[in-house]
Design an enzyme around this catalytic site. Structure first.
Site, PDB file in Angstrom:
ATOM      1  N   LYS A 127     -23.896 -32.128 -26.719  1.00  0.00           N
ATOM      2  CA  LYS A 127     -23.080 -32.094 -27.947  1.00  0.00           C
ATOM      3  C   LYS A 127     -21.896 -33.021 -27.745  1.00  0.00           C
ATOM      4  O   LYS A 127     -21.507 -33.306 -26.614  1.00  0.00           O
ATOM      5  CB  LYS A 127     -22.568 -30.672 -28.186  1.00  0.00           C
ATOM      6  CG  LYS A 127     -22.195 -30.387 -29.613  1.00  0.00           C
ATOM      7  CD  LYS A 127     -23.390 -29.895 -30.380  1.00  0.00           C
ATOM      8  CE  LYS A 127     -23.092 -29.731 -31.847  1.00  0.00           C
ATOM      9  NZ  LYS A 127     -24.193 -29.038 -32.531  1.00  0.00           N
ATOM     10  N   ASP A 167     -22.896 -33.086 -37.238  1.00  0.00           N
ATOM     11  CA  ASP A 167     -22.481 -31.680 -37.192  1.00  0.00           C
ATOM     12  C   ASP A 167     -21.311 -31.627 -38.191  1.00  0.00           C
ATOM     13  O   ASP A 167     -21.230 -32.505 -39.074  1.00  0.00           O
ATOM     14  CB  ASP A 167     -22.075 -31.276 -35.753  1.00  0.00           C
ATOM     15  CG  ASP A 167     -21.992 -29.757 -35.565  1.00  0.00           C
ATOM     16  OD1 ASP A 167     -23.024 -29.133 -35.337  1.00  0.00           O
ATOM     17  OD2 ASP A 167     -20.882 -29.195 -35.659  1.00  0.00           O
TER      18      ASP A 167
HETATM   19  N1  GLU Z   1     -25.633 -30.227 -35.144  1.00  0.00           N
HETATM   20  C1  GLU Z   1     -26.925 -29.655 -35.416  1.00  0.00           C
HETATM   21  C2  GLU Z   1     -27.100 -28.388 -34.606  1.00  0.00           C
HETATM   22  O1  GLU Z   1     -26.140 -27.678 -34.397  1.00  0.00           O
HETATM   23  C3  GLU Z   1     -28.066 -30.645 -35.299  1.00  0.00           C
HETATM   24  C4  GLU Z   1     -28.218 -31.359 -34.010  1.00  0.00           C
HETATM   25  C5  GLU Z   1     -29.278 -32.454 -34.024  1.00  0.00           C
HETATM   26  O2  GLU Z   1     -29.970 -32.633 -35.010  1.00  0.00           O
HETATM   27  O3  GLU Z   1     -29.377 -33.123 -32.997  1.00  0.00           O
HETATM   28  O4  GLU Z   1     -28.159 -28.017 -34.182  1.00  0.00           O
END
Ligand code: GLU
Length: 446
Positions: A127, A167
């Site tokens: 992340k 996100d």
């Molecule tokens: N931010 C999204 C999550 O919390 C998607 C992450 C992504 O698609 O890589 O899963």
């Protein structure tokens, strides 16, 4: 309660990561479930799988300088935490919000590892983000910020290395600016390096809708397991971003009435059911605040500073941000007769809230399982990029539905197998952990 063996380990995580309270919370919630699986597989303890999972493989922190429209210089902090790559390249979104800190990114990256494992797709977990506040910034300012952010981050990315997405505060506009800068610096049109791209340049249909749709599908499955239907139910969905809007749309397609949603200013209540087209116009086209909704629709009201969880409902979907639903809110919802709760956001329910729902027998879908549809559809986007293919909306949505249905049954089955029938927290934590742990054992001490 934490196992005796796990307690000293958790204390060590707190000691080594001081002040990162959300990270501690996310770790505790997972390890709390793992006693039975460690008893079954002593090898996981011998190979120190949990200790390794709690130490990210790599953590990158960098300066992001940029200039606003008035010529003033700003300095923000950028992060990318690459938590685990046992199942695939690091995968997870970028969050741009003033609350972003190392502890927040680590909690999100830690959760992402298990969530991604649950999808059954070849994805590791990570992340990133920045404490940059996009609120009120012009398009040019957003572009300059994204370019500066990527000028540092690009060297850590790659379709086989680390694949960010959006996100909170990062949507397809930001992904566009990030992709443009990555392409320029590397001189490579590497579509698979980012997901959530625009439809004209490598993005996948349904990716925008996927997290919200997936949460609604998971809710449908939890109800079905109890012999119930979404049809005719009254729902409340917190937030009004991407996840909330498409959760509302899908719940309404399933025959439910969604009567309230929210933003950080307050709550909109619409007893006739929220109008998704109007919400989309206000939030996505005008990038405005929610009070406009009530100005434009009869019967709807907007209450500044109100608590959305006081709205009586059968089903509640927290789709805004971490720790937005407390033990007190859970007690209110239970008193008002809530029967199912599914987390569209990451860790939106506090530990007290989760406990209250589980004790009251409410069907509770934790974010790792219930909001995995977003990242699962990112994997479908990567699949299309790798084969230079393009799937229809219907086909992609069908794949998403299969994945969400599979995640639900995996969690349901695993909870039962490990002695906690109906407890999706235990089911999701153990099922996700097992997949990662087996791969880590197979790959040796790395
Ligand atoms: N931010 C999204 C999550 O919390 C998607 C992450 C992504 O698609 O890589 O899963």
């Amino acid at each position: 309660m934490l196992d005796e063996k796990i307690e000293p380990f958790y204390d060590e995580v707190v000691r080594r990561n001081p002040g990162e309270v959300e990270f501690h919370q996310a770790v505790r919630e997972v390890v709390d479930s793992l006693g039975p699986v460690l008893a079954k597989h002593p090898r996981f303890t011998e190979r120190k799988i949990i200790e390794r999972l709690c130490e990210p493989e790599r953590q990158i922190i960098f300066r992001v300088p940029w200039i606003d429209d008035a010529g003033e210089v700003h300095i923000n902090r950028g992060f990318r935490v690459e938590v685990n790559s046992a199942l695939g390249p690091y995968k997870g979104g970028l969050r741009f919000h003033p609350s972003v800190s190392l502890g927040i990114v680590k909690f999100l990256g830690f959760e992402q590892v298990f969530k991604n494992a649950l999808t059954g797709m070849p994805l590791g977990g990570g992340k990133g983000g920045s404490d940059f506040d996009p609120k009120g910034r012009s398009d040019d300012e957003i572009m300059r910020f994204c370019q500066s952010f990527m000028t540092e981050l690009y060297r850590h990315l790659g379709e086989y290395t680390d694949v960010p997405a959006g996100d909170i505060g990062v949507g397809s506009r930001e992904i566009g600016y990030l992709f443009g800068q990555y392409k320029r610096i590397t001189n490579r049109y590497e579509s698979g390096v980012l997901t959530g791209k625009g439809l004209e340049w490598g993005g996948a249909l349904v990716r925008t809708e996927a997290t919200g749709y997936g949460t609604a599908m998971f809710t449908r499955e939890m109800l079905a397991a109890r012999g119930e239907l979404l049809d005719g139910k009254t729902c409340v969905v917190s937030g009004s971003g991407n996840v909330a809007i498409y959760a509302i749309e899908k719940l309404e397609q399933f025959g439910a009435t969604v009567v309230a949603c929210s933003d950080s200013d307050g709550v909109v209540y619409d007893p006739k059911g929220l109008d998704v087209d109007l919400l989309r116009q206000i939030k996505e086209v005008e990038r405005g605040r929610l009070d406009r909704y009530a100005q434009r629709r009869d019967y709807a009201t907007h209450s500044r500073g109100a608590n959305i969880w006081e709205t009586p409902c059968d089903i509640a979907l927290p789709c805004a941000t971490q720790n937005e639903l407390t033990g007190r809110d859970a007690a209110t919802l239970i008193r008002n007769g809530v029967s199912a709760v599914a987390e569209g956001a990451n860790m939106p329910t506090t530990p007290e809230g989760v406990r209250a729902f589980l004790d009251a027998g409410v069907a509770f879908g934790p974010g790792k399982a219930a909001n995995a549809g977003g990242v699962a559809t990112s994997a479908l986007e990567m699949q299309q990029n790798a084969s230079r293919d393009r799937w229809t909306f219907e086909h992609t949505e069908e794949r998403l539905d299969e994945i969400m249905t599979d995640i639900h049954s995996l969690c349901h089955r695993t909870a039962e197998e490990f002695g906690s029938p109906g407890n999706y927290v235990v089911g999701a934590n153990i099922a996700g952990f097992q997949r990662v742990a087996h791969a880590m054992v197979a790959m040796g001490l790395v």
